[in-house]
Each structure stands twice: as structure tokens, then as C-alpha cells.
Motif scaffolding. Structure first.
Motif, PDB file in Angstrom:
ATOM      1  N   TYR A  91       0.842  -1.210   0.000  1.00 28.37           N
ATOM      2  CA  TYR A  91       0.000   0.000   0.000  1.00 28.37           C
ATOM      3  C   TYR A  91       0.874   1.256   0.000  1.00 28.37           C
ATOM      4  O   TYR A  91       0.598   2.226  -0.726  1.00 28.37           O
ATOM      5  CB  TYR A  91      -0.909   0.001   1.226  1.00 28.37           C
ATOM      6  CG  TYR A  91      -1.799   1.221   1.309  1.00 28.37           C
ATOM      7  CD1 TYR A  91      -2.974   1.294   0.557  1.00 28.37           C
ATOM      8  CD2 TYR A  91      -1.461   2.301   2.121  1.00 28.37           C
ATOM      9  CE1 TYR A  91      -3.795   2.426   0.613  1.00 28.37           C
ATOM     10  CE2 TYR A  91      -2.266   3.426   2.192  1.00 28.37           C
ATOM     11  CZ  TYR A  91      -3.421   3.480   1.442  1.00 28.37           C
ATOM     12  OH  TYR A  91      -4.220   4.605   1.489  1.00 28.37           O
ATOM     13  N   ALA A  92       1.936   1.244   0.816  1.00 22.98           N
ATOM     14  CA  ALA A  92       2.821   2.408   0.887  1.00 22.98           C
ATOM     15  C   ALA A  92       3.509   2.665  -0.447  1.00 22.98           C
ATOM     16  O   ALA A  92       3.701   3.823  -0.843  1.00 22.98           O
ATOM     17  CB  ALA A  92       3.854   2.200   1.989  1.00 22.98           C
ATOM     18  N   LYS A  93       3.868   1.611  -1.155  1.00 24.02           N
ATOM     19  CA  LYS A  93       4.518   1.784  -2.460  1.00 24.02           C
ATOM     20  C   LYS A  93       3.537   2.283  -3.517  1.00 24.02           C
ATOM     21  O   LYS A  93       3.909   3.017  -4.437  1.00 24.02           O
ATOM     22  CB  LYS A  93       5.171   0.470  -2.896  1.00 24.02           C
ATOM     23  CG  LYS A  93       6.420   0.132  -2.088  1.00 24.02           C
ATOM     24  CD  LYS A  93       7.108  -1.128  -2.591  1.00 24.02           C
ATOM     25  CE  LYS A  93       8.415  -1.363  -1.843  1.00 24.02           C
ATOM     26  NZ  LYS A  93       9.118  -2.585  -2.296  1.00 24.02           N
ATOM     27  N   GLN A  94       2.282   1.894  -3.372  1.00 24.49           N
ATOM     28  CA  GLN A  94       1.257   2.380  -4.307  1.00 24.49           C
ATOM     29  C   GLN A  94       0.885   3.833  -4.028  1.00 24.49           C
ATOM     30  O   GLN A  94       0.397   4.537  -4.919  1.00 24.49           O
ATOM     31  CB  GLN A  94       0.010   1.501  -4.213  1.00 24.49           C
ATOM     32  CG  GLN A  94       0.203   0.084  -4.746  1.00 24.49           C
ATOM     33  CD  GLN A  94      -0.954  -0.836  -4.362  1.00 24.49           C
ATOM     34  OE1 GLN A  94      -1.948  -0.401  -3.779  1.00 24.49           O
ATOM     35  NE2 GLN A  94      -0.818  -2.124  -4.680  1.00 24.49           N
ATOM     36  N   HIS A  95       1.113   4.299  -2.789  1.00 25.83           N
ATOM     37  CA  HIS A  95       0.754   5.662  -2.396  1.00 25.83           C
ATOM     38  C   HIS A  95       1.946   6.320  -1.695  1.00 25.83           C
ATOM     39  O   HIS A  95       1.891   6.608  -0.491  1.00 25.83           O
ATOM     40  CB  HIS A  95      -0.459   5.651  -1.462  1.00 25.83           C
ATOM     41  CG  HIS A  95      -1.649   4.949  -2.021  1.00 25.83           C
ATOM     42  ND1 HIS A  95      -1.828   3.579  -1.911  1.00 25.83           N
ATOM     43  CD2 HIS A  95      -2.727   5.422  -2.712  1.00 25.83           C
ATOM     44  CE1 HIS A  95      -2.964   3.238  -2.497  1.00 25.83           C
ATOM     45  NE2 HIS A  95      -3.530   4.328  -2.995  1.00 25.83           N
ATOM     46  N   PRO A  96       3.035   6.564  -2.428  1.00 26.11           N
ATOM     47  CA  PRO A  96       4.232   7.137  -1.795  1.00 26.11           C
ATOM     48  C   PRO A  96       3.961   8.504  -1.163  1.00 26.11           C
ATOM     49  O   PRO A  96       3.299   9.353  -1.765  1.00 26.11           O
ATOM     50  CB  PRO A  96       5.221   7.254  -2.963  1.00 26.11           C
ATOM     51  CG  PRO A  96       4.377   7.233  -4.204  1.00 26.11           C
ATOM     52  CD  PRO A  96       3.197   6.381  -3.875  1.00 26.11           C
ATOM     53  N   GLY A  97       4.426   8.658   0.074  1.00 27.52           N
ATOM     54  CA  GLY A  97       4.273   9.929   0.767  1.00 27.52           C
ATOM     55  C   GLY A  97       2.906  10.166   1.375  1.00 27.52           C
ATOM     56  O   GLY A  97       2.694  11.202   2.015  1.00 27.52           O
TER      57      GLY A  97
END
Length: 330
Positions: free
Chosen positions: A152-158
Motif C-alpha cells: 500500500y505504501a509503495k502504491q501511495h508514496p508519501g
């Protein structure tokens, strides 16, 4: 006559010497031994966190063993460096102690421009306990385990933000290690204490927190948060259903901390010895050990030189890890 006078003077001198000797002996016998007044344990974080809990628990034991009140003084700020400098500059009389952590003693030289020497300005007295960290997320974060969180974090960086108890502290460093080894981009949000950061995760004000095991154990069954992974090499008995981070991220370094009592360099040996003995006695008591373990704390009965060896070893371990994370003293 002169002979009699000399005899009287001699007798008087002997009497005065005996009186002086007796007075000195009486003064020596009456000289107070340490401690004779309350002891203060300075905690580098706000009330309610892991370090504060341990200071209060061991403070109760010290009060019983030493027969004087033990007061906990919270001096939060700057990842605990304010408190550390305060104690380092305090009188070395045994009445001001520091509930230090790995953050202020072993990693501080590599993360901050500090105005004290963690090795030269403190005397290690007694370690109390330690624990790993737990990646904790608010229940609204759409991830049920570590792999889902990474995805999820890689799909929504930052997009995700991650709280910490102070820049340069282990809640911060453990989060950076996690981000570095998983390749995710999260926004770091510093707080003045662990309880404040964790409280905002529970309330949904921030998304994530890498917290001490003892801090998050009470939330194990709280539907508002999820405990996704522990930073130790293996799972811990307090959270048997929470996997070690290494199960999802092979090769990620193990991260654990400690909390122990230190004093200003030059403390009387008598004070150091009595505190160390009292801590060892407390940690040998099954009832006290259970209190620590129930709170997620692993007892670490290390005193004086053994405790000092741990500190030196930690400095060697953390220096390259901090450099790897790209942190420089500020």
C-alpha cells in the motif's frame, strides 16, 4: 614549681587530645551515610510512555530498599537530550539519577550535536529492561499485515505518516530502518513523547508508529489499531500472533532498546553500589519480573561494568546503521 606546671600542661594537652579524638570519633560515627534525602529519577520523555513506566516501577523498589522517597521528574524534549544534559550537569552526589535509554547514550553522538559526553559524563549503574519495537497502524490503514502495508505504501508514496517520540530516538530510527529496508516513502511526524505519538495513532490523527513493545501491548486487542510486526529476531511471548518483521522482510536488522539508571560521573561508589544492588534484588523478585514482563518488558539485570559493556557495544552497532539511514548530527 616549674616541673609541676609542666606536668599540668602535659596533662592538659593529653586531655585536649583525647577530647578532640573523642569528638572526631563521635562525628565520624554520626556522619550520615547515603542516602539521607529524596532521590530524583529524571525521565527523558513525557509521562505515560515505556521509559516513564519503568522509572516509576523501579523507583518504587528503590524507595523500599533505600528507605527514602524516590521522585520521578519528566523532562521531555529533543529525544531526551534535554534531560540527559540536565543530569550530566547535576551534582554527582547520588541524588539525581537518569532513566536513560539507548537513544541518549549510544546513538545521540551520531544523530545530534550534543553538549555532553555520553560515556565520560555518566556512570552506568544498573540496566532495568528492554524490548523490541512494534509497527503499529491505525485500523483505517488498509493493511492487515506487513506485506500489505509495504504494498500500500509503495502504491501511495508519501501518503502515510509515521509518528515518533523525537527525532533521533529509537522510535524514529526503528521506523527509518523499516522504511529503508522495505523501500517505502512515509512522512515522519515527531512528538515530544511516546504516549503522545501512540495516542494520535489510536485516535487516527496519524497512520503509523514504531513503538516499544511495552507501550503497545495494552492495545493488542484494541480494534482501533493493528500490530503488524515486531523488530526482534523472533516473535515475542507477549504477542505470539504478531510476526517478526524478518518473516516478511528477510535481512532487516533486529532493533531493540534498553532502559537503565545512570548518574553523573563521579558519583560516590557507595551510592552506585547500593542502587545497583537494589535493582538486582528487584529483578530477582518473581513478582517484580512478572510486572515487567506483563508490560512487555524483558528484564535485563546488568550492573556497572556489564552495563557499560552493553553501552560500548551498542555504540559500535548503531554508528553504521545511522550512517546507512542518512542521518547526520544536527
Amino acid at each position: 614549681m616549674n616541673k609541676q606546671r609542666r606536668s599540668c600542661m602535659k596533662a592538659g594537652a593529653v586531655a585536649l587530645a583525647m577530647a578532640a579524638s573523642g569528638a572526631a570519633s563521635t562525628a565520624g560515627a554520626a556522619a550520615p551515610s547515603w542516602p539521607v534525602r529524596p532521590i530524583t529519577i529524571v525521565v527523558p520523555y513525557a509521562p505515560g510512555g515505556n521509559t516513564d513506566l519503568m522509572a516509576r516501577l523501579i523507583g518504587e523498589q528503590l524507595a523500599k530498599a533505600l528507605h527514602v522517597p524516590v521522585v520521578v521528574d519528566n523532562k521531555a524534549g529533543a529525544a531526551g537530550l534535554i534531560a540527559a544534559e540536565y543530569v550530566a550537569r547535576s551534582p554527582a552526589d547520588g541524588y539525581t539519577l537518569f532513566m536513560g535509554t539507548l537513544t541518549q547514550i549510544s546513538t545521540a553522538p551520531f544523530t545530534n550535536k550534543i553538549r555532553y559526553n555520553p560515556v565520560k559524563d555518566f556512570v552506568p549503574i544498573a540496566n532495568v529492561g528492554g524490548n523490541p519495537f512494534v509497527i503499529t497502524v491505525n485500523a483505517r490503514v488498509p493493511a492487515r499485515d506487513v506485506k500489505e502495508l509495504i504494498a500500500y505504501a509503495k502504491q501511495h508514496p508519501g501518503k502515510l505518516n509515521m509518528g515518533n517520540a523525537g527525532v533521533g530516538g529509537l522510535t524514529h530510527l526503528s521506523a527509518l530502518v523499516f522504511a529503508k529496508y522495505t523501500g517505502i516513502d512515509v512522512v515522519e511526524v515527531p512528538y515530544k513523547g511516546a504516549s503522545l505519538a501512540l495516542g494520535d495513532v489510536v485516535a487516527g490523527q496519524i497512520d503509523m508508529y514504531s513503538g516499544n513493545l511495552s507501550e503497545v501491548v495494552p492495545y493488542a486487542r484494541d480494534a482501533r489499531v493493528r500490530l503488524l510486526g515486531v523488530s526482534s529476531k523472533n516473535r515475542v511471548k507477549q504477542l505470539p500472533d504478531v510476526p517478526a518483521l524478518a518473516e516478511a522482510v528477510p535481512g532487516i536488522p533486529e532493533v531493540e532498546t534498553w532502559n537503565g539508571l545512570l548518574g553523573p560521573a563521579g558519583m560516590p561508589a557507595q551510592a552506585v553500589d547500593r542502587i545497583a544492588a537494589a535493582v538486582l534484588a528487584a529483578l530477582a523478585d518473581p513478582a517484580f519480573r512478572k510486572k515487567l514482563e506483563d508490560a512487555g518488558i524483558t528484564p535485563l539485570p546488568e550492573v556497572k561494568e556489564q552495563f557499560a559493556q552493553r553501552i560500548r557495544r551498542d555504540i559500535e552497532v548503531w554508528k553504521p546503521m545511522i550512517e546507512m539511514a542518512g542521518i547526520k548530527p544536527e
